[in-house]
Each structure stands twice: as C-alpha cells, then as structure tokens.
Design a protein around this motif. Structure first.
Motif, short mmCIF file in Angstrom:
data_model
loop_
_atom_site.label_atom_id
_atom_site.label_comp_id
_atom_site.label_asym_id
_atom_site.label_seq_id
_atom_site.Cartn_x
_atom_site.Cartn_y
_atom_site.Cartn_z
N LEU A 407 0.97 -1.26 0.01
CA LEU A 407 -0.03 0.06 -0.12
C LEU A 407 0.97 1.32 0.05
O LEU A 407 0.47 2.25 -0.70
N ALA A 408 1.87 1.29 0.72
CA ALA A 408 2.97 2.39 0.81
C ALA A 408 3.57 2.59 -0.52
O ALA A 408 3.72 3.74 -1.11
N ARG A 409 3.82 1.43 -1.10
CA ARG A 409 4.49 1.56 -2.50
C ARG A 409 3.58 2.05 -3.55
O ARG A 409 3.86 3.13 -4.54
N THR A 474 11.99 -0.68 -18.08
CA THR A 474 12.13 -2.01 -17.28
C THR A 474 10.73 -2.66 -17.31
O THR A 474 9.64 -1.97 -17.47
N LYS A 475 10.73 -3.97 -16.89
CA LYS A 475 9.46 -4.74 -16.73
C LYS A 475 8.98 -4.27 -15.57
O LYS A 475 7.37 -4.01 -15.68
N ILE A 476 9.52 -3.75 -14.41
CA ILE A 476 8.60 -2.99 -13.30
C ILE A 476 7.93 -1.78 -14.04
O ILE A 476 6.94 -1.61 -13.67
N GLU A 494 3.91 -7.75 -8.21
CA GLU A 494 4.87 -8.04 -7.41
C GLU A 494 5.35 -9.45 -7.27
O GLU A 494 6.56 -9.65 -7.04
N THR A 495 4.53 -10.43 -7.28
CA THR A 495 4.71 -11.67 -7.05
C THR A 495 5.71 -12.20 -8.32
O THR A 495 6.56 -12.97 -8.37
N ILE A 496 5.30 -11.59 -9.59
CA ILE A 496 6.00 -11.83 -10.80
C ILE A 496 7.21 -11.18 -11.29
O ILE A 496 8.03 -11.90 -11.74
N ALA A 497 7.00 -10.06 -11.24
CA ALA A 497 8.20 -8.90 -11.59
C ALA A 497 8.93 -8.43 -10.44
O ALA A 497 9.95 -8.13 -10.72
N PHE A 502 11.51 -1.76 -6.97
CA PHE A 502 12.72 -2.48 -7.23
C PHE A 502 13.75 -1.91 -8.17
O PHE A 502 14.86 -1.98 -8.05
N ASP A 503 13.22 -1.04 -9.05
CA ASP A 503 13.85 -0.40 -10.31
C ASP A 503 14.94 0.50 -9.35
O ASP A 503 16.04 0.75 -9.37
#
Length: 512
Positions: A407-409, A474-476, A494-497, A502-503
């Motif tokens: 939620l914060a992200r 990027t994928k993200i 988030e589960t997959i990428a 993350f970047d």
C-alpha cells in the motif's frame, strides 16, 4: 427456402462460460455436408439447424454460396454469430466420440476427457499430482493454478501410465514413476483435440509422482505485438531488429512467459513485411507454434552443431533456433549468427541485462557476447493476469486486502485512485477473477558504449546506463503502467516481476 434468421445468438449464456455444445457436426469430415478445411475455420453447421459463422466472414462469397446451397436443398437453419475460436471448439467437441474410439482403455478415455476440457477452458498446463491418498488435477488458467478434479491415488497413477505408455511418442521406453521422463503426446490425439502439440514432463515427489502436460496452441486471437501487450516503443524496437542484416537477437524470460508466442508473431511479421521473399529457416526441438517459415525439428541423434552446419547450407536468409538450453545450442546459435544471417532464439533469464551474463556462464566466449555487431538485441518478458472488468474491485475501497508495504509503494507512486484488485470471480471470468494475460517487457538494442560499460563495470552499471542513457523501460516500469491503467492487480505484479520500487533499489545500488 429456409427460414433464415440473421439475428446473432449468444453462444455463451451468462450462467455458463461455455454453453452445451451440439455433438453432431454436419460440416465435419464424413458429415452429411462436408466442406473444405479453410471454410471449416469460419463456418459450422450442426444437426439442430444452427449455422455458426464468424461475424467478419458473413459476406464471404464461399459462406454465402454454402447458405445458398442449404436454401436450394430446403434445409432450414439459423445463423449464430461465433468467433473463429468458438467454431474451432465446436468441431473439437464433436470429435470427442472419435477420440474415445482412439482410447483403448477407460483411463485413456478419462485422460482424453480432461485434456479436452482443459483445452476448451484455454489452459496452458495440466498438473497431475499424486499423493498417498489422493490425486489432484489442476489447470493453469491465465497463469493461475486451479484445482478442477480429485481422484484416488491409484487412479492418478493409472492416468500417468496410460498417458505416457499409450498416448505419447516414446522410443522403446515405458512410464517409470521413480525417475524423471519427457515425452510428446501422439499426433493423432493432439490433432483430434485441435492442439498444435502437447509436451509431457514427469518427476517423482516425496508422496508420489507428478506429471505436467504443456498444451501448445495455434492461438489466432493474438497475432500482433499490440494484442500481446507490448508498448509502441517496444514494437518499434522489434521492427528495428528485424531490419538488421545480421546479428543474434534473443527473446528471454522465465518458463511460461510467452517467449515462443512472441517469436512466432515476430517471424510472421518479418515474413509479411518482406512479402515472403526471404527464406526463414528454423531448427526446433520440437516445433511449438506454426510459423510462416520452413520449420525443421532436430531429429533423433542429431546434434545442434550438425543441425547448424546443415542449416547454413540450405540458403537461408533468416535463421531461428529453438530455446538455447545448454552450451552446445548457445554456441551453435552464435555460429549461425557469425555466418552473416539475422538469427533469433529464446533463453531463460530474469531480465534483459542478465542475458549477457547467462550466455557467458553457459560457455559462450565473452568477446562474442559483448560484440554489439554480433549480439544485437535482447527482449525480456513476463506475463501478468488481466483482471476481469466485471468483477475487479477498486483498491481505494479495499485497502485492507493488501499489506502495508505494498500500500505504501502504491501511494508513493501516486496511483492509488486508479488501481484495481482481483475480485471474487463471476460468470464472465469463469469464477477466476482474470480473463487474459498480458506482456510486461523490456527491450534492449545493444551498442558499443553499453557493451563497454558491461565489460568494465558489470551488469548493474550496464542496467543503469541502459535506463538513464538509452531510455530503457524496465519490466517494473511497464507493470506500473498497467497497474495504473486498472487492468493488473499490484499483488500479481510484485509476485511475478518484483516489488514496485525494485528499479529504484537496483539503480541506486549500481550508481553507488
């Protein structure tokens, strides 16, 4: 004259994802009104008087001629609008009786039954997992595993044995639950089911054997990069790579990320762009999708080096090699590219930059991997489930469903108002909450400066250079765009990428 109704009839009632399908197909081979294979793709006549037609082909002269023939014979029929995939499913269902004739045992017939069911639902994989007391059968639907059936433990073992021993093409071997085995489902079964192919892999588990079947489709619903989910700038990168006169280009990603499908779309576009004037030759083990190319399997006993040596003697303009699985196939792909041909293949990696190190780790000399005139492009991709528009729920009203960190992200990205979450499922999504899968990708066209950064400072520095200096997406970043559009659940992303931030972590680490 018949009483012709041109009103479209809903083939899929709201309370069921697939309506009960008629068994007797009059236009099937051997039926009372057989038609040519091409026409069978867009038209189907059933014994209950329904004429299923693809809406965009209603004015096709062959369709109109067939309707005229029915009128002339005073056969009454009702026109039903149906997609080409739905028409294909009708023929596949009607073939189930013939499939059961192929099945020599009750267990074979049951295997055929759930293979057909999985195909009709659009499953990419079937899992048969045997434990001490129970066998669980699961389908992977839009990337999500769903349990669909339970049987006794001994029944599951018999399923595995029947499938491997009598429905697969194997060379003098038989099913051994205590070791890992690979096989391909026999052509007579996949043809009747309407599949392009099916692969089988087995492995012993602690409580019993596991068998995974990958179903291979000729999916005609997605024939463009736009339909797959690529961004316009990424589509232009593909076009740029197709225009190069030589070089190795790799489509990479984890298992089940759609690499082969993207390769199919890319090579078919190359064929169309050149009007079929270029000889596209493939070497595959085995072929997974039909291509507008001369497709060649690696035959038993043939090595990759032998196949590559032979392929360059066959006057190719473009080479495509199947998945690079080991040092032999990787070096062979480079050998093909070094002959001056544009070369395409696939590779398992987590991101585009990691492909460089993966090739080096596999044993390809670094001076070849880091030559931008030889290694010209990388595409890395994953697939994310697309939320059902009918039952997805807004995050802003359901913040309690996700953890505080995510939620914060999301709030940090300032997209809270646009984000949707997976719903409970409805009739439109077969109770899954998702209706499709879409690509998130990153495309990297190499140059000398990028390769120098990689060689001198490593993968992290090269990734930062790609993003900050070359405008890499990027994928993200791609996933965040689709999350902000409301079509992707951030938990799936988030589960997959990886985490949505993350970047930032990777780029800051490389900067340091």
């Amino acid at each position: 004259m018949s009483n012709l109704s041109t009103e479209a009839v809903d083939l899929h009632p709201a309370d069921s994802p697939v309506a009960p399908l008629p068994v007797v197909m009059l236009t099937a081979p051997g039926g009372s009104h057989p038609i040519k294979d091409d026409l069978r793709q867009i038209l189907a006549l059933t014994a209950d008087g329904k004429l299923f037609i693809s809406p965009q082909h209603l004015s096709d002269p062959f369709v109109m001629s067939f309707m005229d023939q029915l009128d002339h014979k005073e056969i009454e029929f009702e026109v039903v609008h149906a997609s080409m995939s739905e028409i294909k499913a009708l023929y596949q269902t009607s073939a189930s009786t013939d499939l059961k004739k192929l099945a020599e045992t009750q267990r074979q017939a049951q295997v055929v039954e759930f293979m057909g069911d999985a195909h009709r639902r659009g499953a990419s994989d079937i899992h048969i997992v045997v434990s001490h007391d129970i066998t669980r059968i699961k389908y992977r639907l839009y990337g999500v595993l769903k349990e669909v059936r339970q049987e006794k433990s001994n029944v599951g073992r018999e399923f595995c044995a029947a499938l491997y021993n009598s429905m697969c093409d194997v060379s003098g071997d038989y099913y051994k639950p205590h070791i890992s085995q690979d096989a391909r489902v026999s052509r007579k079964f996949v043809n009747e089911l309407g599949l392009y192919g099916a692969r089988v892999a087995t492995r012993p588990l602690v409580e019993g054997p596991m068998m995974i079947m990958r179903l291979l489709y000729d999916d005609t619903s997605k024939t463009t990069f736009e339909a797959l989910g690529f961004l316009p700038v990424q589509i232009q990168d593909f076009k740029r790579l197709r225009s190069l006169p030589f070089g190795l280009n790799l489509i990479t990603g984890p298992t089940g990320s759609g690499k082969s499908k993207s390769l199919q779309v890319n090579l078919n576009e190359l064929y169309d762009e050149t009007g079929g004037t270029r000889h596209i030759l493939t070497l595959e083990d085995p072929p997974e999708y039909p291509l507008k190319a001369n497709q060649s399997p690696i035959y038993p006993g043939e090595t990759w080096n032998e196949a590559i040596t032979n392929s360059v003697r066959l006057d190719p303009d473009v080479l495509m090699y199947g998945e690079l699985r080991d040092v032999e196939s990787a070096k062979a792909a480079y050998s093909g590219a070094m002959t001056g041909h544009p070369t395409w293949s696939t590779l398992h990696t987590n991101n585009a930059i990691a492909s460089l190190q993966r090739l080096i780790d596999m044993g390809v000399p670094q001076y070849l991997v880091t030559d931008p005139a030889l290694t010209t492009g990388f595409i890395n991709q994953s697939l994310l489930p697309v939320l059902c528009p009918a039952c997805r729920v807004p995050l802003k009203e359901h913040t309690h469903l996700i953890d505080d960190g995510l939620l914060a992200r999301v709030k940090d990205l300032q997209i809270l108002e646009q984000v949707n979450l997976l719903g409970e499922g409805c009739s439109q999504c077969r109770g899954l909450g998702v209706v499709d899968r879409t690509v998130i990708a990153e495309t990297l066209l190499t140059n000398l400066q990028f390769m120098d950064v990689f060689s001198q400072r490593g993968a992290s520095a090269a990734r930062r250079y790609w993003v900050t200096e070359m405008g890499g997406i990027t994928k993200i970043s791609h996933a965040i765009m689709k999350i902000a559009a409301g079509s992707i659940d951030p938990r799936h992303a988030e589960t997959i990428a990886g985490p949505l931030d993350f970047d930032r972590q990777l780029l800051e680490l490389s900067h340091a």
